[in-house]
Enzyme design. Sequence first.
Site, short mmCIF file in Angstrom:
data_model
loop_
_atom_site.label_atom_id
_atom_site.label_comp_id
_atom_site.label_asym_id
_atom_site.label_seq_id
_atom_site.Cartn_x
_atom_site.Cartn_y
_atom_site.Cartn_z
N HIS A 161 0.16 19.69 -27.26
CA HIS A 161 -1.12 20.37 -27.10
C HIS A 161 -1.42 20.56 -25.61
O HIS A 161 -1.31 19.62 -24.82
CB HIS A 161 -2.19 19.50 -27.77
CG HIS A 161 -3.55 20.11 -27.85
ND1 HIS A 161 -3.90 21.02 -28.81
CD2 HIS A 161 -4.66 19.89 -27.11
CE1 HIS A 161 -5.18 21.36 -28.67
NE2 HIS A 161 -5.66 20.70 -27.63
N ASP A 205 -4.19 21.96 -22.96
CA ASP A 205 -5.62 22.27 -22.83
C ASP A 205 -5.90 23.07 -21.57
O ASP A 205 -5.78 22.54 -20.46
CB ASP A 205 -6.43 20.98 -22.76
CG ASP A 205 -6.52 20.28 -24.11
OD1 ASP A 205 -7.00 20.90 -25.06
OD2 ASP A 205 -6.10 19.11 -24.19
N PHE A 214 -13.27 17.30 -21.76
CA PHE A 214 -12.74 16.05 -21.22
C PHE A 214 -11.98 15.27 -22.29
O PHE A 214 -12.33 15.34 -23.48
CB PHE A 214 -13.89 15.17 -20.69
CG PHE A 214 -14.73 15.86 -19.67
CD1 PHE A 214 -14.35 15.87 -18.33
CD2 PHE A 214 -15.87 16.56 -20.05
CE1 PHE A 214 -15.12 16.54 -17.38
CE2 PHE A 214 -16.65 17.23 -19.12
CZ PHE A 214 -16.27 17.23 -17.77
N GLY A 215 -10.97 14.54 -21.85
CA GLY A 215 -10.30 13.60 -22.74
C GLY A 215 -11.09 12.30 -22.80
O GLY A 215 -12.03 12.09 -22.03
N GLY A 216 -10.73 11.46 -23.73
CA GLY A 216 -11.29 10.11 -23.78
C GLY A 216 -12.72 9.99 -24.26
O GLY A 216 -13.38 8.98 -23.99
N ASP A 250 -9.42 17.83 -32.97
CA ASP A 250 -9.18 17.54 -31.55
C ASP A 250 -10.38 16.82 -30.94
O ASP A 250 -11.48 17.37 -30.91
CB ASP A 250 -8.93 18.88 -30.83
CG ASP A 250 -8.60 18.73 -29.36
OD1 ASP A 250 -8.44 17.59 -28.89
OD2 ASP A 250 -8.50 19.78 -28.69
N GLY A 276 -11.13 12.47 -29.51
CA GLY A 276 -11.46 11.12 -29.96
C GLY A 276 -10.64 10.62 -31.13
O GLY A 276 -11.03 9.68 -31.82
N GLY A 295 -4.92 12.59 -27.16
CA GLY A 295 -4.69 12.47 -25.73
C GLY A 295 -4.59 11.01 -25.33
O GLY A 295 -3.51 10.45 -25.21
C1 DX5 Z 1 -10.94 18.11 -24.95
C2 DX5 Z 1 -9.53 18.57 -25.23
C3 DX5 Z 1 -8.73 17.58 -25.97
C4 DX5 Z 1 -8.50 16.29 -25.24
C5 DX5 Z 1 -8.38 15.22 -26.29
O1 DX5 Z 1 -11.68 19.17 -24.47
O2 DX5 Z 1 -9.55 19.76 -26.01
O3 DX5 Z 1 -7.48 18.12 -26.40
O4 DX5 Z 1 -7.35 16.27 -24.43
O5 DX5 Z 1 -8.32 13.98 -25.65
P1 DX5 Z 1 -8.64 12.64 -26.44
O6 DX5 Z 1 -7.65 12.54 -27.58
O7 DX5 Z 1 -8.45 11.59 -25.41
O8 DX5 Z 1 -10.06 12.74 -26.94
ZN ZN Z 2 -7.63 20.46 -26.94
#
Ligand code: DX5
Ligand code: ZN
Length: 216
Positions: free
Chosen positions: A32, A34, A142-144, A174, A176, A196
């Site tokens: 994936h 982003d 954002f991730g996480g 997608d 969390g 992620g």
């Molecule tokens: C958020 C992104 C996700 C993100 C997911 O805007 O679209 O793809 O990388 O990261 P996690 O799995 O850490 O929530």
């Molecule tokens: Zn994504």
Amino acid sequence: MSIIAPSLLSANFLDLRKDIEMLNQSAAEWIHFDVMDGNFVPNISFGIPVLSAVRNATSKILDIHLMIEKPERYFEAFCNAGADIITFHYEAATHLHRSVSQVHELGLKVGVVINPHTPVSLLADILPELDLVLLMSVNPGFGGQTFITNTYKKIHELKEMVSKTGKNILIQVDGGVNLENAGQLYRSGADVLVAGNAVFASPDPLAAIRQLLAAS
Ligand code: DX5
Ligand code: ZN
């Protein structure tokens, strides 16, 4: 069908080759990718040159999640850089049907993404044209972040809509996603889980991918 799509947003950008090689060895079928423009979402990530580099290092399916305004401006460039699948946001596309057709004309799979506040019912008329739908389970950018539990209800609703089409339209989730919720997400009807932090923050990413898949 159960697929894990590790999100490169959480990878080590100083040593991206190492992370891609790890994914090449893994049970993940998709990667994936982003893309953020600092406009549709309050963050900027990476784009076309990075995708070309990643394409040269893997034969996995590259799943491009465009979090950008007017995504149709870039479909061809991402196609040429090696995309297999392009998803873009309902909230960012004015002429959704035209944009979906444009991605198909490039020979790629296409999906529409909806934010946590956007009801799945709004996809009713476009659904039969799609290869997948991506449900955001966090606000994109954002991730996480923490998983929004209302997503389960949306998966159930979407699953019903998909079965009425009689087509094989994948449901992707997608944001969390982790070992605690992966099982319930798959059981609710998700086909593809993006992960992620659950993969890249793990001391053993290969095991994390295996365990996420085993939850299905
Ligand atoms: C958020 C992104 C996700 C993100 C997911 O805007 O679209 O793809 O990388 O990261 P996690 O799995 O850490 O929530
Ligand atoms: Zn994504």
